[in-house]
Write an enzyme that holds these catalytic residues in place. Structure first.
Site, PDB file in Angstrom:
ATOM      1  N   HIS A 123       0.799  -1.341   0.031  1.00 38.59           N
ATOM      2  CA  HIS A 123      -0.026  -0.014  -0.173  1.00 38.59           C
ATOM      3  C   HIS A 123       0.922   1.333   0.111  1.00 38.59           C
ATOM      4  CE1 HIS A 123      -3.702   2.346   1.121  1.00 38.59           C
ATOM      5  NE2 HIS A 123      -2.908   3.168   1.684  1.00 38.59           N
ATOM      6  N   GLU A 124       1.713   1.244   1.101  1.00 35.71           N
ATOM      7  CA  GLU A 124       2.571   2.573   1.005  1.00 35.71           C
ATOM      8  C   GLU A 124       3.727   2.562  -0.296  1.00 35.71           C
ATOM      9  OE1 GLU A 124       1.818   4.360   3.117  1.00 35.71           O
ATOM     10  OE2 GLU A 124       0.747   3.143   4.473  1.00 35.71           O
ATOM     11  N   HIS A 140       1.811   4.552  -2.880  1.00 39.94           N
ATOM     12  CA  HIS A 140       1.823   5.938  -2.908  1.00 39.94           C
ATOM     13  C   HIS A 140       2.878   6.734  -3.709  1.00 39.94           C
ATOM     14  CE1 HIS A 140      -1.471   6.541  -0.567  1.00 39.94           C
ATOM     15  NE2 HIS A 140      -1.415   5.865   0.725  1.00 39.94           N
ATOM     16  N   GLU A 164      -5.535   7.583  -1.826  1.00 42.83           N
ATOM     17  CA  GLU A 164      -5.660   6.420  -0.964  1.00 42.83           C
ATOM     18  C   GLU A 164      -6.718   5.253  -1.754  1.00 42.83           C
ATOM     19  OE1 GLU A 164      -4.160   5.976   1.489  1.00 42.83           O
ATOM     20  OE2 GLU A 164      -3.690   7.800   2.346  1.00 42.83           O
TER      21      GLU A 164
END
Length: 836
Positions: free
Chosen positions: A484-485, A488, A507
């Site tokens: 997930h990170e 980004h 997000e």
């Protein structure tokens, strides 16, 4: 701002007048003092006139130049250490910054909050009355407004960039004139030439930024601070064009400042870090917060021996000893980004390394996906962003599946990080590259932050913060959060939202890509990946459904400003609606609703077609700010056949982005997820446990082995669904809960599973599990527990619940009972970890 703001409300003001003056680069020079819990030093800001006053059009397109990461490493030290013999700026406690002491013999003009001002009267939040009518060249002085909060500003001065040796190359005239007005214009000309240097001269540019930042001051500027802003003016300057383009601000943070948190790590040693505050960095340094103020930066940070300074810079900084007990760390970036992306963490971090080179090589395999190599070709015709040394134009970078990376953690977590993280990071990086192509950033640090961190993870350029909660229980939670990170880096950082209210752009994309990256990292077969993703979709659906039931409708809208999204006032100032609302911090709607929108689009046009388009989108928009319509219009233009099926930007706005609640299409699709194989397995296991509970309640005592129930081994996400389903049962007896915990070894599972187990313990008052609840509350604060000084401040159903000193167990019960059913609250612990 054209209207007065009420600081007591939950809207977050962005005060900076970016349409008048736009920050292009900033240089930080700071000392970190753990004894006083203060960061003190200076920031030098370099400006250009804003979009309202440029002679040239507002296009950001420029020729992009490939960058060499090897050159970065060679020149990093040279660029950051320039000796200065004559500078007038701020004091340094260590005496080793490049500035001389200032302010001796000056009268203390600080107010009761520690702010200084050299203006006769302080202004309010609104600057409209103080600013001149710029268009009509009114008689009032021009005000430069910066976003600033919880800072003690000591001095503001113009920087004499014309005094830098060799700076003549940036002037059009051979010699420097002495006239005050002409010299002011010359300084502005120098800054203009410096900030507009082409990307292939980035090293020279960084060198002269350093020299200019250390130049002497040439006159103090008038300033005042208010709740949300720092306002600066120069007497007699009425228009932005004539305002100084290089200014130095001497300041210090406050211990209670909301941009950083002072705490201790898991080994009990002091540390400070930026924790992702809704205020962003305005309580760390004066800045322009609006995303449009994309700038480069460099920083020198000094700390005592033993501390490691990690920052969101491009270089892997090495400490330089200034004197016994004091070390200096230097970072910089050449990619313009909003000030909100700046990150720092100072602590006794230990670098976690492989025990042997052979082990490292084995885990650095390249992951392949069935995508055409043509999808990863260099950007044709240059990039569309502000000019900077871009990795998307570097053949070496485009073919690099795993970027250099390091792991840092407190000493006590070193072994656990080595066991879990070191193997996962290259797998997840390679999976991300296989999906989206070129990594936007050249390196990555991963830091395990203190237990009071309020989230499972936070991404910044070149650095990711992870909570310790992702480490126990195997690789699943850690791997998914890491993915997930990492996502980004593309969505949220390299491509950012032009309007902060459109959080779903960051997000929603990261949540959707998290599943894709994790499946690729595990190298799952397509059918198995699809099954796991459908199970995840069901879990997220249940979470979204609960959140919609328990939150205000206006907080459920992904594009709350609708057709006004992206608009600002004439000055560039704006308001982030509900930006400071307490419950919004814990809401997941922009993650979940955004995820379901993208999942729906991908399924409708086909996964392969969607990800081919997504790579094109990244190639076109990296390094830029976007609105929702930029993505949607390009999608429909790239796949025009979708228009025949009634898919349009307007319909997506109406059904997904501009309304509260759950879209009808999602309601219909959610019914199909219960038919998946993994979900059916859980349904069967739930039925077994209900039967076991009935027998236990009847007090049935069967012989060992008679009618024994055989339970299946479940995946972590299946365990979450199982426990959530059992939470819907009215009563589970102690024998059932004891058997449940033993069967799945629940206290050894990841934080998501243990959170549901704690809810079961609380709901059924299972006293034998209270120890697990207490351990969870202390060690897993990323799941919604806050540690500060004071009382427990929670929210339930829109009511504030304030708890003073109560029975220890009672507060544990109240915390989890309030959290049950989709409502997130925060629990306050004192600094020793005891519940207040």
């Amino acid at each position: 701002m054209e209207t007065q703001l009420d600081p007591s409300k939950d809207d977050l003001p962005l005060m900076a007048n970016t349409s008048h003056m736009l920050m292009k680069h900033y240089v930080l020079d700071l000392d970190v003092d753990f004894k006083s819990q203060v960061i003190e030093g200076s920031i030098v800001l370099f400006f250009e006139t804003g979009s309202s006053f440029r002679k040239v059009g507002s296009s950001v397109e420029g020729v992009c130049h490939p960058r060499s990461d090897e050159t970065f490493k060679i020149r990093a030290f040279e660029l950051c250490h320039i000796p200065v013999t004559n500078a007038s700026a701020c004091s340094s406690k260590t005496g080793y910054n490049d500035f001389a002491v200032c302010g001796k013999g000056e009268k203390d003009t600080s107010d009761k909050n520690g702010n200084h001002s050299n203006r006769a009267q302080a202004s309010g939040i609104s600057s409209s009355k103080k600013c001149c009518d710029i268009e009509n060249h009114g008689s009032e002085d021009f005000l430069l407004v910066l976003d600033c909060c919880d800072l003690c500003v000591l001095k503001v001065e113009e920087v004499d960039v014309a005094a830098v040796p060799g700076i003549e190359k940036f002037t059009r005239s051979a010699k420097l004139t002495e006239g005050s007005e002409e010299l002011g214009n010359l300084r502005n000309q120098i800054v203009h030439e410096l900030v507009t240097l082409p990307a292939d001269r980035w090293e020279e540019q960084l060198y002269y930024y350093t020299c200019c930042s250390q130049a002497p001051g040439c006159g103090e500027l008038l300033f005042t601070t208010s709740t949300w802003s720092l306002e600066i003016r120069k007497a007699g300057i009425r228009i932005p064009r004539d305002f100084p383009r290089a200014i130095r601000i001497c300041y210090k943070t406050k211990p209670e400042g909301r941009s950083v948190t002072w705490t201790t790590d898991q080994s009990g040693r002091p540390c400070v870090y930026t924790m992702g505050s809704p205020l962003n960095n305005r309580a760390l340094f004066p800045c322009q917060e609006p995303p449009v103020a994309m700038s480069t930066w460099q920083a020198t940070v000094r700390a005592a021996t033993g501390f490691v300074v990690l920052m969101s810079g491009e270089n892997s900084a090495e400490p330089i000893q200034l004197q016994e007990g004091i070390f200096s760390w230097n970072y910089y970036v050449t990619m313009p980004m909003p000030a909100s992306t700046f990150t720092i963490a100072v602590g006794y971090w230990i670098e976690v390394k492989w025990e042997s080179l052979a082990t490292e090589v084995m885990t650095n395999d390249v992951i392949s996906l069935p995508f055409s190599k043509a999808d990863f070709r260099l950007v044709e015709g240059g990039c569309g962003h502000l000019e900077y040394p871009c990795r998307f134009q570097n053949p070496g970078a485009t073919s690099q599946p795993v970027i250099p990376h390091r792991v840092f953690a407190p000493w006590c977590l070193k072994d656990l990080c080595a066991e879990i993280l070191l193997e996962l990071i290259p797998q997840c990086l390679s999976a991300a590259h296989a999906t989206l192509g070129t990594h936007p950033f050249s390196r990555l640090d991963v830091l395990i932050v203190p237990s009071n961190f309020s989230s499972l993870g936070m991404a910044s350029p070149h650095i990711i913060f992870l909570s310790q909660s992702v480490l126990p229980g195997g690789s699943h939670l850690c791997g998914t959060r890491l993915c997930h990170e990492i996502a980004h880096a593309w969505f949220g950082l390299a491509i950012g939202a032009r309007d902060w209210t459109e959080e779903w752009i960051s997000e929603g994309f990261a949540t959707h890509l998290e599943d894709v990256f994790w499946a690729a990292a595990q190298q799952l077969p397509c059918d198995e990946a699809r099954e796991q993703q459908e199970l995840k979709a069901l879990l997220r659906w249940r979470r979204l459904r609960d959140e919609v039931r328990n939150s205000e409708e206006e907080l459920q809208v992904l594009r709350p400003k609708k057709e006004n999204t992206g608009e600002t006032s004439e000055s560039g100032a704006s308001i982030i609606k509900h930006g400071l609302k307490a419950e919004k911090i814990f809401m997941q709607v922009h993650y979940l609703k955004g995820y379901f929108l993208l999942r729906s689009l991908a399924r409708r046009i086909g996964e392969a077609t969607y990800f081919t388009f997504l790579r094109k989108f990244v190639q076109k928009f990296h390094g830029q700010l976007i609105l929702s319509q930029d993505f949607l219009y390009m999608l429909l233009e790239d796949i025009p056949e979708q228009k025949g099926y009634g898919l349009s930007v307007e319909s997506i706005f109406q059904n997904w982005l501009d309304t509260s609640g759950i879209p009808k299409l999602l309601l219909e699709e959610s019914r199909t997820w219960k038919e998946g194989r993994l979900v059916q397995q859980v349904t069967a296991e739930v039925a077994k446990w209900i039967q076991v509970n009935r027998r236990a309640r009847k007090g049935s005592k069967r012989k060992r082995g008679q009618d024994e129930v055989a339970f299946q081994k479940l995946l972590p996400d299946q365990l979450v669904l199982l426990l959530e389903s059992l939470l819907e049962e009215k009563t589970l007896c102690p024998r059932t809960l004891q058997c449940l915990e033993k069967t799945y070894r629940l206290q050894e599972q990841d934080a998501e599973v243990r959170h549901r187990w704690c809810e079961l313990v609380v709901k059924h008052k299972y006293a034998a599990g209270y120890g697990a609840v207490e351990k969870f509350l202390w060690e897993d604060q990323a799941m919604g527990v806050k540690r500060t000084n004071g009382y427990v401040l929670s929210q339930s159903g829109g009511r504030d619940v304030i708890l003073k000193r109560k029975d220890h167990r009672e507060i544990l019960l109240i915390y989890l009972l309030l959290n049950h059913g989709g409502t997130r609250i925060s629990l306050t612990l004192d600094i020793k970890g005891k519940i207040m």
